[in-house]
Design a protein around this motif. Structure first.
Motif, PDB file in Angstrom:
ATOM      1  N   ALA A 293       0.803  -1.214   0.000  1.00  0.00           N
ATOM      2  CA  ALA A 293       0.000   0.000   0.000  1.00  0.00           C
ATOM      3  C   ALA A 293       0.841   1.271   0.000  1.00  0.00           C
ATOM      4  O   ALA A 293       0.319   2.355  -0.223  1.00  0.00           O
ATOM      5  CB  ALA A 293      -0.931   0.008   1.212  1.00  0.00           C
ATOM      6  N   GLY A 294       2.119   1.159   0.282  1.00  0.00           N
ATOM      7  CA  GLY A 294       2.941   2.355   0.346  1.00  0.00           C
ATOM      8  C   GLY A 294       2.905   3.000   1.715  1.00  0.00           C
ATOM      9  O   GLY A 294       3.489   4.055   1.931  1.00  0.00           O
ATOM     10  N   ALA A 295       2.182   2.374   2.664  1.00  0.00           N
ATOM     11  CA  ALA A 295       2.134   2.873   4.039  1.00  0.00           C
ATOM     12  C   ALA A 295       3.086   2.055   4.898  1.00  0.00           C
ATOM     13  O   ALA A 295       3.262   0.859   4.676  1.00  0.00           O
ATOM     14  CB  ALA A 295       0.710   2.769   4.588  1.00  0.00           C
ATOM     15  N   ARG A 296       3.693   2.698   5.875  1.00  0.00           N
ATOM     16  CA  ARG A 296       4.628   1.979   6.741  1.00  0.00           C
ATOM     17  C   ARG A 296       3.913   1.035   7.689  1.00  0.00           C
ATOM     18  O   ARG A 296       4.483   0.052   8.137  1.00  0.00           O
ATOM     19  CB  ARG A 296       5.476   2.985   7.519  1.00  0.00           C
ATOM     20  CG  ARG A 296       6.495   3.703   6.646  1.00  0.00           C
ATOM     21  CD  ARG A 296       6.990   4.995   7.257  1.00  0.00           C
ATOM     22  NE  ARG A 296       7.218   4.909   8.679  1.00  0.00           N
ATOM     23  CZ  ARG A 296       8.299   4.369   9.258  1.00  0.00           C
ATOM     24  NH1 ARG A 296       9.233   3.862   8.507  1.00  0.00           N
ATOM     25  NH2 ARG A 296       8.432   4.348  10.557  1.00  0.00           N
ATOM     26  N   SER A 297       2.645   1.340   7.998  1.00  0.00           N
ATOM     27  CA  SER A 297       1.851   0.486   8.878  1.00  0.00           C
ATOM     28  C   SER A 297       0.417   0.457   8.375  1.00  0.00           C
ATOM     29  O   SER A 297      -0.069   1.440   7.798  1.00  0.00           O
ATOM     30  CB  SER A 297       1.854   1.002  10.325  1.00  0.00           C
ATOM     31  OG  SER A 297       3.158   1.286  10.769  1.00  0.00           O
ATOM     32  N   THR A 298      -0.254  -0.647   8.629  1.00  0.00           N
ATOM     33  CA  THR A 298      -1.669  -0.781   8.281  1.00  0.00           C
ATOM     34  C   THR A 298      -2.426  -1.303   9.488  1.00  0.00           C
ATOM     35  O   THR A 298      -2.024  -2.296  10.105  1.00  0.00           O
ATOM     36  CB  THR A 298      -1.860  -1.744   7.099  1.00  0.00           C
ATOM     37  OG1 THR A 298      -1.169  -1.227   5.956  1.00  0.00           O
ATOM     38  CG2 THR A 298      -3.333  -1.910   6.752  1.00  0.00           C
ATOM     39  N   LEU A 299      -3.501  -0.614   9.838  1.00  0.00           N
ATOM     40  CA  LEU A 299      -4.389  -1.057  10.913  1.00  0.00           C
ATOM     41  C   LEU A 299      -5.683  -1.511  10.254  1.00  0.00           C
ATOM     42  O   LEU A 299      -6.327  -0.738   9.536  1.00  0.00           O
ATOM     43  CB  LEU A 299      -4.661   0.086  11.894  1.00  0.00           C
ATOM     44  CG  LEU A 299      -5.668  -0.179  13.019  1.00  0.00           C
ATOM     45  CD1 LEU A 299      -5.241  -1.358  13.875  1.00  0.00           C
ATOM     46  CD2 LEU A 299      -5.840   1.075  13.887  1.00  0.00           C
ATOM     47  N   ALA A 300      -6.050  -2.773  10.463  1.00  0.00           N
ATOM     48  CA  ALA A 300      -7.216  -3.322   9.766  1.00  0.00           C
ATOM     49  C   ALA A 300      -7.980  -4.249  10.695  1.00  0.00           C
ATOM     50  O   ALA A 300      -7.539  -4.560  11.811  1.00  0.00           O
ATOM     51  CB  ALA A 300      -6.776  -4.069   8.518  1.00  0.00           C
ATOM     52  N   THR A 301      -9.131  -4.682  10.215  1.00  0.00           N
ATOM     53  CA  THR A 301      -9.975  -5.596  11.000  1.00  0.00           C
ATOM     54  C   THR A 301     -10.067  -6.936  10.291  1.00  0.00           C
ATOM     55  O   THR A 301     -10.238  -7.001   9.071  1.00  0.00           O
ATOM     56  CB  THR A 301     -11.390  -5.023  11.186  1.00  0.00           C
ATOM     57  OG1 THR A 301     -11.890  -4.585   9.911  1.00  0.00           O
ATOM     58  CG2 THR A 301     -11.379  -3.854  12.136  1.00  0.00           C
ATOM     59  N   LEU A 302      -9.953  -8.021  11.077  1.00  0.00           N
ATOM     60  CA  LEU A 302     -10.059  -9.358  10.524  1.00  0.00           C
ATOM     61  C   LEU A 302     -11.505  -9.746  10.244  1.00  0.00           C
ATOM     62  O   LEU A 302     -11.771 -10.662   9.485  1.00  0.00           O
ATOM     63  CB  LEU A 302      -9.435 -10.383  11.480  1.00  0.00           C
ATOM     64  CG  LEU A 302      -7.909 -10.316  11.633  1.00  0.00           C
ATOM     65  CD1 LEU A 302      -7.442 -11.284  12.702  1.00  0.00           C
ATOM     66  CD2 LEU A 302      -7.223 -10.596  10.315  1.00  0.00           C
ATOM     67  N   TRP A 303     -12.433  -9.083  10.922  1.00  0.00           N
ATOM     68  CA  TRP A 303     -13.848  -9.281  10.628  1.00  0.00           C
ATOM     69  C   TRP A 303     -14.564  -7.957  10.811  1.00  0.00           C
ATOM     70  O   TRP A 303     -14.045  -7.025  11.419  1.00  0.00           O
ATOM     71  CB  TRP A 303     -14.476 -10.380  11.502  1.00  0.00           C
ATOM     72  CG  TRP A 303     -14.357 -10.167  12.981  1.00  0.00           C
ATOM     73  CD1 TRP A 303     -15.163  -9.402  13.781  1.00  0.00           C
ATOM     74  CD2 TRP A 303     -13.379 -10.745  13.856  1.00  0.00           C
ATOM     75  NE1 TRP A 303     -14.748  -9.450  15.081  1.00  0.00           N
ATOM     76  CE2 TRP A 303     -13.663 -10.280  15.171  1.00  0.00           C
ATOM     77  CE3 TRP A 303     -12.310 -11.621  13.672  1.00  0.00           C
ATOM     78  CZ2 TRP A 303     -12.907 -10.660  16.267  1.00  0.00           C
ATOM     79  CZ3 TRP A 303     -11.558 -11.995  14.766  1.00  0.00           C
ATOM     80  CH2 TRP A 303     -11.854 -11.518  16.046  1.00  0.00           C
ATOM     81  N   SER A 304     -15.747  -7.864  10.243  1.00  0.00           N
ATOM     82  CA  SER A 304     -16.513  -6.613  10.307  1.00  0.00           C
ATOM     83  C   SER A 304     -17.156  -6.492  11.678  1.00  0.00           C
ATOM     84  O   SER A 304     -18.028  -7.272  12.053  1.00  0.00           O
ATOM     85  CB  SER A 304     -17.587  -6.602   9.222  1.00  0.00           C
ATOM     86  OG  SER A 304     -18.217  -5.349   9.163  1.00  0.00           O
ATOM     87  N   VAL A 305     -16.703  -5.518  12.443  1.00  0.00           N
ATOM     88  CA  VAL A 305     -17.113  -5.352  13.828  1.00  0.00           C
ATOM     89  C   VAL A 305     -18.285  -4.374  13.909  1.00  0.00           C
ATOM     90  O   VAL A 305     -18.499  -3.571  13.006  1.00  0.00           O
ATOM     91  CB  VAL A 305     -15.923  -4.823  14.660  1.00  0.00           C
ATOM     92  CG1 VAL A 305     -16.273  -4.705  16.132  1.00  0.00           C
ATOM     93  CG2 VAL A 305     -14.733  -5.728  14.492  1.00  0.00           C
ATOM     94  N   SER A 306     -19.042  -4.452  14.988  1.00  0.00           N
ATOM     95  CA  SER A 306     -20.076  -3.456  15.273  1.00  0.00           C
ATOM     96  C   SER A 306     -19.521  -2.061  15.028  1.00  0.00           C
ATOM     97  O   SER A 306     -18.475  -1.689  15.570  1.00  0.00           O
ATOM     98  CB  SER A 306     -20.515  -3.592  16.734  1.00  0.00           C
ATOM     99  OG  SER A 306     -21.026  -2.379  17.216  1.00  0.00           O
ATOM    100  N   ASP A 307     -20.222  -1.262  14.190  1.00  0.00           N
ATOM    101  CA  ASP A 307     -19.650   0.047  13.864  1.00  0.00           C
ATOM    102  C   ASP A 307     -19.750   1.019  15.032  1.00  0.00           C
ATOM    103  O   ASP A 307     -19.033   2.012  15.089  1.00  0.00           O
ATOM    104  CB  ASP A 307     -20.262   0.627  12.584  1.00  0.00           C
ATOM    105  CG  ASP A 307     -21.771   0.671  12.616  1.00  0.00           C
ATOM    106  OD1 ASP A 307     -22.360   0.060  13.504  1.00  0.00           O
ATOM    107  OD2 ASP A 307     -22.361   1.334  11.731  1.00  0.00           O
ATOM    108  N   VAL A 308     -20.613   0.723  16.015  1.00  0.00           N
ATOM    109  CA  VAL A 308     -20.644   1.547  17.232  1.00  0.00           C
ATOM    110  C   VAL A 308     -19.355   1.327  18.022  1.00  0.00           C
ATOM    111  O   VAL A 308     -18.699   2.269  18.473  1.00  0.00           O
ATOM    112  CB  VAL A 308     -21.871   1.206  18.101  1.00  0.00           C
ATOM    113  CG1 VAL A 308     -21.865   2.035  19.376  1.00  0.00           C
ATOM    114  CG2 VAL A 308     -23.160   1.423  17.325  1.00  0.00           C
TER     115      VAL A 308
END
Length: 903
Positions: free
Chosen positions: A835-850
């Motif tokens: 991605a060209g980013a030094r770090s990526t923060l992501a979710t392994l599953w779709s979590v409650s958006d609240v």
């Protein structure tokens, strides 16, 4: 014990590329079609072989020496018949005659053909020299008669460059070829060279340009009247699309090629289109329809070579899908075709491929799982095959019969003086001796094959025999020699990083059978040998598993796209530990690097299947928000990875644990591991990386945080609304100055423009998305389209590689790994490193958006403090949720993972 057989064989040998069980031949053909590039000087035969066309006598100078022209035509005929050594001799004679007569145009043309033949023989230096000589003769001439030959020579040079990993040069060369074809009004040649450019653009990661070219070429072809050129052009385009991984488009274009072939009533082109279409369907795992098309490809043509190729592919697929009685019923027809086919490389390859399928059939019948399998047949034995499947098989050729089949291939290769073909045949014969446990004979044949591969500098095939030799040495108790041979195989694979796609474009379809085991078996030997605890062995095992991570991600992208550099963990963070779990067939190995300490490792005797079952159990149960059934699984994985080193982690003052995860473990969050009282995230910051070799070790200077945020709240197509995304972006904006793109503003073009014009360190995307083991199925959703991982890479890299403008953190909120895809998190790792980013923060599953809105707000509040690392900011945000009774279940907080630099 398997009954042994004896065949009298001698002389040195060589082996070709690992051709996956039968897409072997299809890979070769699809690549060679591109070399043809649809030029009038290069016709494609009905079998889809890129035969060099018969020289058009009306285009030749009347002053040309008739004998020289005849020599050149004879060389072309030898090339078409795959008699490459004979072709070299007569083409060299033709070149010499043309040179003596001062006929530069025909000398250049003969040199171009000679370069094509050298390519087939794998003699890259000679091929490069020949095409350079051809171009030198042509580019000093301004006579229009030279332009057709110049265009063809440029096309040949482009393929040489791509096959040797020089994608940028190949692109520039093919652009010159297109311009030259346009000058002479050769529409077919222009289309062919544009098709070639698509592959070069893909190899360079220029996906948008590749897509633009693709659409242009497709539109041009569709506008052409129905003709053989049109069906051939569409088939070439469809094959390229399969090679670069766009399988749905490949299927669409090949169906169009098939329709045109049927309209112009060309059975041979119809068969070629059916064969290509079957290969694409097979790559899509649409196996039943692939079988139907293989059968049709064989039935509609009168070409023996086409019939044979289609039948062999059909046979291998019947064996793969365990339709064993149908496979056996097909054997007589194949054996008749093979007997009658003229001596050529295709004849050699056909015998090898038939031998592979016969070995698999015999394994199914005999069920001799105690025999150590050969690397070329290890995938044949499947414990799920029932008694009925075994009973369906009656008499099969004996081991001696299969050996004789391969021995004939060896003799044919020698007749052709084709070292690559000879080596291929003898190498596989060595594998057959291994299958029958005749270790000494197997080793001799394998060593001969390896010697020849190294003699002609064919690393693309040498690794196969180095691997096979390692297995043989290990089977006979020569562990240290086996390690040395495996090490050579891995080194060969590393040297091929840029060439695998160019030389064998369908290797990615057999990565798990043909590449991955080499690395894993070496690690297993290193950690099992008497010196397993030595630092030398542990360092090599660690480096090998990191090299596998790189190879796997590059296989995911189908291109050599990653820059690697050795990095020591102490260079990055002196308070971090690195843990490498390594899943092997009979055990789980863990290598641990603690600050300022030697490497150590520990072992859990457990099968890979059992590891996968427990890991999947954890993944499934952590979704159930009202249940604590995940705890036994979380505790079990903790016992494997952390408990043996828990005390040392505390004593070493470790604050962050970095995991380099393997296989199915990538799909689970490490923060949920449970020691009986606490989750791991309650004690340590946690980060993931595909490998320290892929890590940018130097932290950027922390300044006031700014962000570009984008998200969707409204439903789009089949994707549900995410109403709390607006709250999430507002909470981020309250903590960090942000440019917000919401709903209609969040388009692909707007995102690219904002990334390019706003050098903020954080890009936060709150939208639907998924991670898959396939690059084409890894994407995020914008208002107007799905942005796949390759296009996202293009968008985020529009700033260039200037470190001052680098994206420090990419956040992908609301994305998830594909359910049921055991290697889905490979897409997350791939996206993170590309991605060209030094770090990526992501979710392994779709979590409650609240819950997401709450966690993200807290994360940015913590990360805005310049003394807090990204990993620690995430840990604090997760703990904040964990302490809330509404969100204490790991479903709400464990899905968030940080990949890349954690500082």
């Amino acid at each position: 014990m398997v009954k042994s057989f004896s065949l009298r064989l001698h002389q040195q040998v060589l082996l070709t590329i690992n051709l996956p069980l039968l897409p072997a031949m299809s890979a070769k053909y699809s690549t060679k079609i591109l070399w043809a590039a649809l030029t009038p000087l290069v016709m494609l035969s009905a079998s889809a072989l890129p035969a060099i066309a018969v020289v058009n006598q009306t285009q030749l100078s009347v002053t040309a020496d008739t004998n020289a022209i005849q020599l050149m035509q004879q060389g072309i005929n030898f090339y078409q018949a795959e008699k490459y050594s004979a072709a070299v001799k007569v083409l060299q004679q033709a070149v010499a005659v043309f040179r003596s007569e001062g006929d530069r145009r025909h000398q250049a043309q003969a040199l171009n053909y000679l370069a094509l033949v050298y390519q087939e023989l794998g003699q890259w230096t000679l091929a490069t020299s020949a095409i350079a000589d051809s171009l030198q003769l042509l580019q000093t001439q301004h006579n229009g008669q030279y332009l057709p030959v110049l265009a063809q020579a440029l096309n040949t040079q482009g393929h040489l460059q791509l096959a040797q990993g020089q994608a940028q040069k190949a692109l520039e060369t093919w652009q010159q070829a297109t311009t030259t074809y346009d000058k002479i009004g050769d529409r077919a040649g222009s289309i062919g060279s544009q098709i070639n450019q698509i592959q070069a653009l893909k190899a360079l990661g220029l996906y948008r340009r590749a897509l633009t070219n693709l659409n242009s070429v497709k539109q041009t072809l569709q506008q052409q009247p129905d003709s053989l050129i049109k069906t051939t052009g569409l088939r070439s385009l469809g094959n390229v699309l399969r090679v670069i991984g766009d399988l749905p488009q490949s299927e669409t274009v090949l169906r169009e090629s098939l329709a045109v072939a049927q309209k112009v009533r060309s059975p041979q082109h119809e068969s070629a289109a059916l064969l290509s279409l079957a290969n694409t369907l097979r790559a899509q795992q649409n196996l039943q329809n692939a079988l139907v098309y293989y059968q049709q490809a064989a039935s509609v043509t009168n070409s023996s070579s086409q019939k044979l190729q289609a039948r062999l592919n059909q046979l291998s697929l019947l064996v793969e899908t365990q339709q064993l009685s149908d496979a056996q019923a097909l054997l007589p027809a194949i054996q008749t075709l093979i007997t009658n086919i003229p001596t050529s490389r295709i004849a050699v390859n056909s015998r090898i491929n038939l031998a592979q399928s016969l070995i698999c059939l015999k394994q199914h019948k005999q069920r001799q799982t105690q025999v150590q399998s050969s690397p070329i047949v290890q995938q044949c034995v499947d414990e799920t095959v029932g008694v009925k499947a075994q009973a369906e098989l009656s008499s099969l050729p004996s081991w001696s019969d299969i050996g004789q089949l391969l021995a004939t291939a060896v003799q044919q290769a020698r007749t052709l003086q084709d070292q690559r073909a000879e080596a291929q045949a003898l190498g596989y014969l060595g594998a057959l001796y291994q299958q029958t446990q005749q270790w000494s004979e197997a080793q001799k044949l394998t060593e001969q094959a390896l010697l020849l591969a190294q003699t002609i500098n064919a690393s693309d095939i040498a690794y196969r025999w180095q691997w096979q030799l390692g297995r043989l040495l290990n089977a006979t108790g020569k562990t240290q020699q086996a390690i040395a041979s495996y090490t050579d195989a891995v080194s060969s694979l590393k040297s091929l990083r840029n060439d695998l796609v160019g030389i064998n474009p369908e290797l990615q379809f057999s990565f798990r059978d043909s590449v991955e085991p080499v690395y894993r078996e070496l690690v297993s030997l290193l950690l099992q040998s008497p010196s397993a605890t030595s630092q030398k062995n542990l360092v090599q095992a660690r480096d090998t598993i990191e090299a596998l991570q790189v190879a796997e991600i590059e296989n995911f992208f189908r291109t050599a796209c990653l820059d690697t550099q050795p990095v020591q963990i102490d260079q990055v963070d002196s308070s971090a530990a690195v843990i490498y779990p390594i899943i092997l067939g009979d055990r789980l190995e863990v290598i641990v690097s603690l600050p300022k300490q030697p490497l150590r490792h520990y072992t859990t005797p457990i099968s890979a299947n059992r590891v996968e079952s427990i890991v999947e159990g954890l993944r499934q149960t952590v979704f159930t928000q009202t249940s604590r059934r995940y705890l036994p699984f979380a505790a079990e994985v903790y016992n494997w990875l952390i408990r043996p080193v828990a005390t040392d982690l505390e004593k070493s003052g470790v604050k962050t644990i970095v995991f380099i995860l393997d296989g199915a473990m990538r799909n689970i969050p490490m923060g949920v591991l449970y020691d009986g009282q606490q989750y791991l995230v309650e004690k340590y910051s946690i980060a993931l990386t595909p490998g320290l070799q892929l890590l940018d070790p130097q932290p950027l200077a922390r300044e006031r945080l700014k962000a570009l945020t984008a998200g969707l709240t409204e439903a789009r197509e089949s994707f549900a609304a995410l109403p709390n995304v607006k709250l999430e972006l507002e909470q981020i904006q309250s903590e960090v100055p942000s440019r917000v793109l919401l709903n209609q503003e969040f388009t692909t073009n707007t995102l690219q423009n904002e990334v390019q014009s706003s050098p903020v360190p954080v890009v936060h995307l709150a939208t639907h998305g998924q991670f898959s083991s396939k690059a084409e199925e890894t994407f995020i959703l914008s208002w107007d389209s799905e942005i796949d991982v390759n296009e996202l890479n293009t968008i985020l890299r529009t700033r260039g590689d200037n470190r001052r403008n680098a994206i420090e953190l990419l956040v992908l909120s609301a994305c998830e790994t594909v359910a049921g895809d055991k290697r889905a998190a490979l897409g997350l790792a791939g996206m993170a490193v590309r991605a060209g980013a030094r770090s990526t923060l992501a979710t392994l599953w779709s979590v409650s958006d609240v819950a997401t809105a709450s966690l993200m707000g807290q994360f940015y509040k913590e990360y805005a403090n310049t003394s807090v690392t990204k990993a620690e900011a995430l840990r604090r945000a997760q703990q904040n949720l964990l302490k809330d009774p509404k969100y204490e279940h790991p479903y709400f907080w464990a899905a968030y993972v940080l990949v890349g630099n954690w500082l």
